[in-house]
Design a protein around this motif. Structure first.
Motif, PDB file in Angstrom:
ATOM      1  N   PHE A  94       1.837  -8.733   2.458  1.00  0.00           N
ATOM      2  CA  PHE A  94       0.550  -8.319   2.764  1.00  0.00           C
ATOM      3  C   PHE A  94       0.488  -6.805   3.356  1.00  0.00           C
ATOM      4  N   VAL A  95       1.228  -6.836   4.427  1.00  0.00           N
ATOM      5  CA  VAL A  95       0.850  -5.631   5.443  1.00  0.00           C
ATOM      6  C   VAL A  95       2.387  -4.746   5.314  1.00  0.00           C
TER       7      VAL A  95
ATOM      8  N   VAL B  16      -6.748  -0.211   9.176  1.00  0.00           N
ATOM      9  CA  VAL B  16      -5.849   0.066  10.038  1.00  0.00           C
ATOM     10  C   VAL B  16      -4.508  -0.174   9.427  1.00  0.00           C
ATOM     11  N   THR B  17      -4.294  -1.202   8.708  1.00  0.00           N
ATOM     12  CA  THR B  17      -2.825  -1.724   8.153  1.00  0.00           C
ATOM     13  C   THR B  17      -2.458  -0.745   7.115  1.00  0.00           C
ATOM     14  N   ASN B  18      -3.579  -0.127   6.224  1.00  0.00           N
ATOM     15  CA  ASN B  18      -2.967   0.743   5.345  1.00  0.00           C
ATOM     16  C   ASN B  18      -2.631   1.907   5.741  1.00  0.00           C
ATOM     17  N   ALA B  19      -3.113   2.352   6.837  1.00  0.00           N
ATOM     18  CA  ALA B  19      -2.375   3.590   7.671  1.00  0.00           C
ATOM     19  C   ALA B  19      -1.186   3.446   8.313  1.00  0.00           C
ATOM     20  N   THR B  20      -0.381   2.453   8.431  1.00  0.00           N
ATOM     21  CA  THR B  20       0.494   2.278   9.174  1.00  0.00           C
ATOM     22  C   THR B  20       1.821   2.679   8.443  1.00  0.00           C
ATOM     23  N   SER B  21       2.897   2.940   9.101  1.00  0.00           N
ATOM     24  CA  SER B  21       4.398   3.456   8.440  1.00  0.00           C
ATOM     25  C   SER B  21       4.733   2.105   7.642  1.00  0.00           C
ATOM     26  N   ALA B  22       4.519   0.758   7.917  1.00  0.00           N
ATOM     27  CA  ALA B  22       5.145  -0.390   7.498  1.00  0.00           C
ATOM     28  C   ALA B  22       4.311  -0.358   5.976  1.00  0.00           C
ATOM     29  N   ALA B  23       3.234  -0.289   5.913  1.00  0.00           N
ATOM     30  CA  ALA B  23       2.419  -0.473   4.864  1.00  0.00           C
ATOM     31  C   ALA B  23       2.631   0.937   3.894  1.00  0.00           C
ATOM     32  N   LYS B  24       2.620   2.034   4.354  1.00  0.00           N
ATOM     33  CA  LYS B  24       3.042   3.269   3.363  1.00  0.00           C
ATOM     34  C   LYS B  24       4.441   2.852   2.768  1.00  0.00           C
ATOM     35  N   ARG B  25       5.506   2.663   3.554  1.00  0.00           N
ATOM     36  CA  ARG B  25       6.773   2.250   3.170  1.00  0.00           C
ATOM     37  C   ARG B  25       6.874   1.211   1.919  1.00  0.00           C
ATOM     38  N   TRP B  26       6.099   0.118   2.306  1.00  0.00           N
ATOM     39  CA  TRP B  26       5.837  -0.866   1.429  1.00  0.00           C
ATOM     40  C   TRP B  26       5.111  -0.576  -0.059  1.00  0.00           C
ATOM     41  N   TYR B  27       4.321  -0.159   0.041  1.00  0.00           N
ATOM     42  CA  TYR B  27       3.119   0.090  -1.105  1.00  0.00           C
ATOM     43  C   TYR B  27       3.593   1.510  -1.823  1.00  0.00           C
ATOM     44  N   HIS B  28       4.464   2.212  -1.143  1.00  0.00           N
ATOM     45  CA  HIS B  28       4.989   3.493  -2.109  1.00  0.00           C
ATOM     46  C   HIS B  28       6.411   3.293  -2.198  1.00  0.00           C
ATOM     47  N   ARG B  29       7.001   2.149  -2.142  1.00  0.00           N
ATOM     48  CA  ARG B  29       8.312   1.903  -2.517  1.00  0.00           C
ATOM     49  C   ARG B  29       8.652   2.221  -4.062  1.00  0.00           C
ATOM     50  N   LYS B  30       9.780   2.140  -4.156  1.00  0.00           N
ATOM     51  CA  LYS B  30      10.509   2.601  -5.726  1.00  0.00           C
ATOM     52  C   LYS B  30       9.892   1.468  -6.450  1.00  0.00           C
ATOM     53  N   GLY B  31       9.391   1.565  -7.716  1.00  0.00           N
ATOM     54  CA  GLY B  31       8.906   0.646  -8.587  1.00  0.00           C
ATOM     55  C   GLY B  31       7.369   0.333  -8.308  1.00  0.00           C
ATOM     56  N   HIS B  32       6.860   0.698  -7.409  1.00  0.00           N
ATOM     57  CA  HIS B  32       5.570   0.481  -7.074  1.00  0.00           C
ATOM     58  C   HIS B  32       4.709   1.793  -7.299  1.00  0.00           C
ATOM     59  N   GLY B  33       4.316   1.939  -8.574  1.00  0.00           N
ATOM     60  CA  GLY B  33       3.709   3.309  -8.911  1.00  0.00           C
ATOM     61  C   GLY B  33       2.198   3.073  -8.994  1.00  0.00           C
ATOM     62  N   LYS B  34       1.654   4.298 -10.021  1.00  0.00           N
ATOM     63  CA  LYS B  34       0.202   4.243 -10.339  1.00  0.00           C
ATOM     64  C   LYS B  34      -0.131   3.046 -10.698  1.00  0.00           C
ATOM     65  N   ARG B  35       0.101   2.319 -11.535  1.00  0.00           N
ATOM     66  CA  ARG B  35      -0.479   1.155 -12.030  1.00  0.00           C
ATOM     67  C   ARG B  35      -0.686   0.093 -10.962  1.00  0.00           C
TER      68      ARG B  35
END
Length: 198
Positions: free
Chosen positions: A22-23, A78-97
């Motif tokens: 989630f986070v 707050v959560t969407n701005a953390t480095s952990a969330a950036k790394r997770w939600y912009h990881r390989k395979g997690h794209g525009k869709r």
């Protein structure tokens, strides 16, 4: 010293793993404190703003919706701005869709807000949802080096909708600006996930 790390660790097992998905797995203790603590303060402030102008017309379902919404928005900004969330939600395979579907899930917020609070529910939902989805697509298809300034411009235009009389939500006019912060600026914009050196 800080380093940039794009590789998220694997989520933990069990309930902790659900939280990680989630986070973002691998959040530091400081990130956890900031997102839970500051998120709770924001949520309480939003509930307080609603309470300040609440009337006898507001039923229990209005309150339940506002409390859940405030917790989601407060924590999510707050959560969407953390480095952990950036790394997770912009990881390989997690794209525009996947990003588009994440934003689409928040159309439920707009639909319920329209139904419970808007003077013209269909107009509010059509304009707010259409603008949010259009803004999302613009940001997603903007070249990376222009993504942040474009996102700030798109988010600003989206926020300005809350000043249009037909888009007014009594005691809830913070919804559109804060959704812009959470989704258009927080979730969609790809930014380097800085990590402290061990």
């Amino acid at each position: 010293m800080m380093r940039i790390d794009w590789e998220p660790p694997a989520p933990r097992r069990g309930l902790s793993g659900s939280w990680d998905k989630f986070v973002g797995p691998g959040a530091t203790n400081a990130e956890e404190i900031v997102q839970l603590g500051l998120g709770a303060v924001i949520a309480l402030a939003l509930i307080g703003l609603f309470w300040q102008g609440a009337t006898a017309d507001h039923m229990i379902w209005h309150w339940v919706f506002v409390v859940v919404l405030a917790l989601d928005i407060g924590g999510g900004i707050v959560t969407n701005a953390t480095s952990a969330a950036k790394r997770w939600y912009h990881r390989k395979g997690h794209g525009k869709r996947q990003h588009f579907l994440f934003v689409c899930a928040h159309l439920l917020h707009l639909g319920l807000a329209a139904l419970l609070f808007a003077a013209q529910p269909m107009v509010f939902f059509a304009v707010a949802a259409g603008s949010l989805l259009l803004g999302t697509l613009i940001i997603l298809f903007t070249p990376l080096y222009l993504q942040r300034p474009v996102a700030f411009g798109v988010a600003t235009l989206f926020m300005l909708l809350s000043f249009v009389p037909e888009m007014a939500l009594p005691n809830l006019n913070w919804l559109l600006p804060l959704l812009a912060l959470k989704l258009l600026l927080g979730h969609l914009v790809k930014e380097a996930p800085f990590q402290p050196e061990n």
